[in-house]
Scaffold this active site. Structure first.
Site, PDB file in Angstrom:
ATOM      1  N   ASP A   1     -11.936   8.770   5.327  1.00  0.00           N
ATOM      2  CA  ASP A   1     -11.188   8.252   4.178  1.00  0.00           C
ATOM      3  C   ASP A   1     -10.096   7.284   4.630  1.00  0.00           C
ATOM      4  O   ASP A   1      -9.843   6.270   3.980  1.00  0.00           O
ATOM      5  CB  ASP A   1     -10.573   9.396   3.356  1.00  0.00           C
ATOM      6  CG  ASP A   1     -11.601  10.037   2.426  1.00  0.00           C
ATOM      7  OD1 ASP A   1     -12.813   9.821   2.660  1.00  0.00           O
ATOM      8  OD2 ASP A   1     -11.199  10.740   1.482  1.00  0.00           O
TER       9      ASP A   1
ATOM     10  N   TYR B   1       6.584  21.713   9.523  1.00  0.00           N
ATOM     11  CA  TYR B   1       6.928  20.546   8.693  1.00  0.00           C
ATOM     12  C   TYR B   1       8.037  19.724   9.352  1.00  0.00           C
ATOM     13  O   TYR B   1       7.905  18.506   9.522  1.00  0.00           O
ATOM     14  CB  TYR B   1       7.369  21.020   7.306  1.00  0.00           C
ATOM     15  CG  TYR B   1       7.863  19.904   6.404  1.00  0.00           C
ATOM     16  CD1 TYR B   1       6.961  19.047   5.776  1.00  0.00           C
ATOM     17  CD2 TYR B   1       9.228  19.710   6.177  1.00  0.00           C
ATOM     18  CE1 TYR B   1       7.414  18.017   4.953  1.00  0.00           C
ATOM     19  CE2 TYR B   1       9.674  18.689   5.360  1.00  0.00           C
ATOM     20  CZ  TYR B   1       8.771  17.849   4.747  1.00  0.00           C
ATOM     21  OH  TYR B   1       9.223  16.834   3.932  1.00  0.00           O
TER      22      TYR B   1
ATOM     23  N   VAL C   1       0.873  -1.184   0.000  1.00  0.00           N
ATOM     24  CA  VAL C   1       0.000   0.000   0.000  1.00  0.00           C
ATOM     25  C   VAL C   1       0.905   1.227   0.000  1.00  0.00           C
ATOM     26  O   VAL C   1       1.795   1.342   0.850  1.00  0.00           O
ATOM     27  CB  VAL C   1      -0.909   0.032   1.253  1.00  0.00           C
ATOM     28  CG1 VAL C   1      -1.669   1.354   1.342  1.00  0.00           C
ATOM     29  CG2 VAL C   1      -1.885  -1.135   1.241  1.00  0.00           C
TER      30      VAL C   1
ATOM     31  N   LYS D   1       8.017  15.870  10.936  1.00  0.00           N
ATOM     32  CA  LYS D   1       8.911  14.796  10.496  1.00  0.00           C
ATOM     33  C   LYS D   1       9.727  14.240  11.668  1.00  0.00           C
ATOM     34  O   LYS D   1      10.134  13.088  11.650  1.00  0.00           O
ATOM     35  CB  LYS D   1       9.806  15.277   9.366  1.00  0.00           C
ATOM     36  CG  LYS D   1       9.033  15.593   8.078  1.00  0.00           C
ATOM     37  CD  LYS D   1       8.255  14.398   7.566  1.00  0.00           C
ATOM     38  CE  LYS D   1       7.576  14.639   6.243  1.00  0.00           C
ATOM     39  NZ  LYS D   1       6.795  13.486   5.770  1.00  0.00           N
TER      40      LYS D   1
HETATM   41  N1  LIG Z   1      10.788  16.207  -2.100  1.00  0.00           N
HETATM   42  C1  LIG Z   1      11.618  16.334  -1.070  1.00  0.00           C
HETATM   43  O1  LIG Z   1      12.646  17.037  -1.138  1.00  0.00           O
HETATM   44  C2  LIG Z   1      11.335  15.602   0.206  1.00  0.00           C
HETATM   45  C3  LIG Z   1      12.361  15.541   1.153  1.00  0.00           C
HETATM   46  C4  LIG Z   1      12.143  14.860   2.332  1.00  0.00           C
HETATM   47  C5  LIG Z   1      10.924  14.255   2.558  1.00  0.00           C
HETATM   48  N2  LIG Z   1       9.915  14.336   1.634  1.00  0.00           N
HETATM   49  C6  LIG Z   1       8.645  13.678   1.941  1.00  0.00           C
HETATM   50  O2  LIG Z   1       8.331  12.781   0.897  1.00  0.00           O
HETATM   51  C7  LIG Z   1       6.930  12.557   0.882  1.00  0.00           C
HETATM   52  C8  LIG Z   1       6.439  12.649  -0.560  1.00  0.00           C
HETATM   53  O3  LIG Z   1       6.650  13.955  -1.022  1.00  0.00           O
HETATM   54  P1  LIG Z   1       7.129  14.273  -2.511  1.00  0.00           P
HETATM   55  O4  LIG Z   1       8.414  14.964  -2.424  1.00  0.00           O
HETATM   56  O5  LIG Z   1       7.008  13.063  -3.359  1.00  0.00           O
HETATM   57  O6  LIG Z   1       6.066  15.393  -2.905  1.00  0.00           O
HETATM   58  P2  LIG Z   1       4.826  15.374  -3.903  1.00  0.00           P
HETATM   59  O7  LIG Z   1       5.269  15.015  -5.274  1.00  0.00           O
HETATM   60  O8  LIG Z   1       4.167  16.681  -3.665  1.00  0.00           O
HETATM   61  O9  LIG Z   1       3.920  14.186  -3.364  1.00  0.00           O
HETATM   62  C9  LIG Z   1       3.050  14.303  -2.270  1.00  0.00           C
HETATM   63  C10 LIG Z   1       2.041  13.183  -2.373  1.00  0.00           C
HETATM   64  O10 LIG Z   1       1.162  13.249  -1.244  1.00  0.00           O
HETATM   65  C11 LIG Z   1      -0.173  13.223  -1.702  1.00  0.00           C
HETATM   66  N3  LIG Z   1      -1.044  13.976  -0.822  1.00  0.00           N
HETATM   67  C12 LIG Z   1      -0.917  15.281  -0.461  1.00  0.00           C
HETATM   68  N4  LIG Z   1      -1.946  15.640   0.324  1.00  0.00           N
HETATM   69  C13 LIG Z   1      -2.732  14.535   0.448  1.00  0.00           C
HETATM   70  C14 LIG Z   1      -3.950  14.268   1.122  1.00  0.00           C
HETATM   71  N5  LIG Z   1      -4.580  15.212   1.855  1.00  0.00           N
HETATM   72  N6  LIG Z   1      -4.487  13.023   1.032  1.00  0.00           N
HETATM   73  C15 LIG Z   1      -3.878  12.074   0.290  1.00  0.00           C
HETATM   74  N7  LIG Z   1      -2.729  12.253  -0.350  1.00  0.00           N
HETATM   75  C16 LIG Z   1      -2.164  13.476  -0.280  1.00  0.00           C
HETATM   76  C17 LIG Z   1      -0.124  13.864  -3.093  1.00  0.00           C
HETATM   77  O11 LIG Z   1      -1.191  13.376  -3.896  1.00  0.00           O
HETATM   78  P3  LIG Z   1      -2.553  14.164  -4.247  1.00  0.00           P
HETATM   79  O12 LIG Z   1      -2.230  15.618  -4.364  1.00  0.00           O
HETATM   80  O13 LIG Z   1      -2.985  13.517  -5.518  1.00  0.00           O
HETATM   81  O14 LIG Z   1      -3.462  13.845  -3.103  1.00  0.00           O
HETATM   82  C18 LIG Z   1       1.187  13.314  -3.625  1.00  0.00           C
HETATM   83  O15 LIG Z   1       0.983  12.029  -4.188  1.00  0.00           O
HETATM   84  C19 LIG Z   1       6.322  13.591   1.827  1.00  0.00           C
HETATM   85  O16 LIG Z   1       6.007  12.992   3.040  1.00  0.00           O
HETATM   86  C20 LIG Z   1       7.452  14.597   2.009  1.00  0.00           C
HETATM   87  O17 LIG Z   1       7.350  15.248   3.224  1.00  0.00           O
HETATM   88  C21 LIG Z   1      10.108  14.992   0.459  1.00  0.00           C
END
Ligand SMILES: NC(=O)c1ccc[n+]([C@@H]2O[C@H](COP(=O)([O-])OP(=O)(O)OC[C@H]3O[C@@H](n4cnc5c(N)ncnc54)[C@H](OP(=O)(O)O)[C@@H]3O)[C@@H](O)[C@H]2O)c1
Length: 266
Positions: free
Chosen positions: A70, A153, A10, A157
């Site tokens: 949900d 944020y 999942v 984390k």
């Molecule tokens: N990118 C970085 O530099 C980075 C660094 C460290 C950690 N992270 C972590 O990695 C994880 C993924 O982030 P990402 O970088 O891949 O960013 P992203 O491309 O913006 O992806 C975020 C995902 O979360 C989903 N999401 C957001 N709000 C939601 C909600 N209310 N219900 C269900 N799904 C939701 C979005 O899908 P929908 O909008 O379709 O719902 C999207 O699939 C996050 O936890 C982030 O904090 C990212």
């Protein structure tokens, strides 16, 4: 990996970025995948690609994980399949001065980054411990040490990393592994320059999403905390060696300097 954590994974936040890449790499290892997020078309397109390319089964669940209803529906709709792996990934950020974020945005961040992660860890952790096998990857962040101007944020984390580390100790005796994935800046929608001011700041140190995910999957089961990339691990160690207040002071000073040079616009 499939033997230990299959046959179903999942993946929350599977419509883009790190979550979508987890789906691709797990499907390439023959995992069947449940894709969860709000954007239905994105999920359906990815599911179709994975079925065609890797001949795996897919389930799409459109859900807003800030809603308890949900969350319960996701758990209920996956009750008939054997879930061996949860990628607890969906997350959002608020950046800039704490007071510039609305109360609503902060509540949403807590609901998604903390409450949803906890809810799913409890629901699938229960099932996995009962079936005596499974794994949960909690997508945290290098910022979990505490970053000013990313205060809510990075605090969320910190919770995620602590939850992963503590649950690993509780669940391992039941055959269930947990790991906190703590990436630095990764190329995704979250860090696109137009979306994120910090993305601009980090453009030079951005890691491709496939590198981040393949490193996480490579070490899963052998580590409790994973920070992909040598430079990121170096940053983590450097920050940990300093007194916390000094580390936060330095980060705040660097961010204020970047802002004054116009590299961060809040
Ligand atoms: N990118 C970085 O530099 C980075 C660094 C460290 C950690 N992270 C972590 O990695 C994880 C993924 O982030 P990402 O970088 O891949 O960013 P992203 O491309 O913006 O992806 C975020 C995902 O979360 C989903 N999401 C957001 N709000 C939601 C909600 N209310 N219900 C269900 N799904 C939701 C979005 O899908 P929908 O909008 O379709 O719902 C999207 O699939 C996050 O936890 C982030 O904090 C990212």
């Amino acid at each position: 990996m499939l033997d230990k954590y299959g046959p179903w994974a999942v993946i929350t936040g599977a419509s883009s970025g790190i979550g979508a890449e987890f789906a691709r790499q797990l499907a390439s290892q023959r995992f069947n995948v449940v894709l969860v997020a709000r954007r239905k078309q994105r999920l359906q397109l990815l599911a179709a690609q994975l079925r065609t390319t890797f001949q795996v089964k897919t389930v799409v669940i459109v859900a807003d994980l800030t809603s308890v209803e949900d969350l319960e529906r996701v758990v209920q709709e996956t009750s008939a399949i054997e879930v061996g792996l949860l990628i607890n990934n969906a997350g959002m950020e608020t950046h800039g001065p704490f007071l510039s974020s609305s109360q609503q945005a902060l509540q949403q961040l807590i609901a998604l980054n903390i409450c949803a992660v906890t809810h799913l860890a409890h629901a699938y952790g229960n099932r996995m411990c009962a079936q005596k096998r499974g794994g949960i990857i909690f997508v945290s962040s290098l910022s979990s040490s505490g970053i000013p101007y990313l205060s809510a944020y990075s605090s969320s984390k910190a919770y995620v990393s602590t939850l992963a580390g503590t649950l690993h100790q509780e669940f391992r005796q039941h055959g269930v592994c947990c790991m906190a994935l703590e990436p630095g800046f990764v190329e995704s929608e979250m860090t696109l320059p137009k979306e994120s001011a910090l993305g601009k700041h980090a453009a030079t140190s951005m890691m491709p999403v496939n590198v981040c995910v393949s490193e996480a999957l490579r070490v899963f089961g052998t580590r409790t905390f994973c920070t992909p990339g040598f430079m990121n691990r170096l940053r983590k160690v450097a920050l940990r060696m300093l007194p916390r207040s000094l580390a936060m002071w330095i980060v705040a000073a660097c961010l204020r300097y970047s802002q004054s040079r116009g590299r961060i616009n809040n």
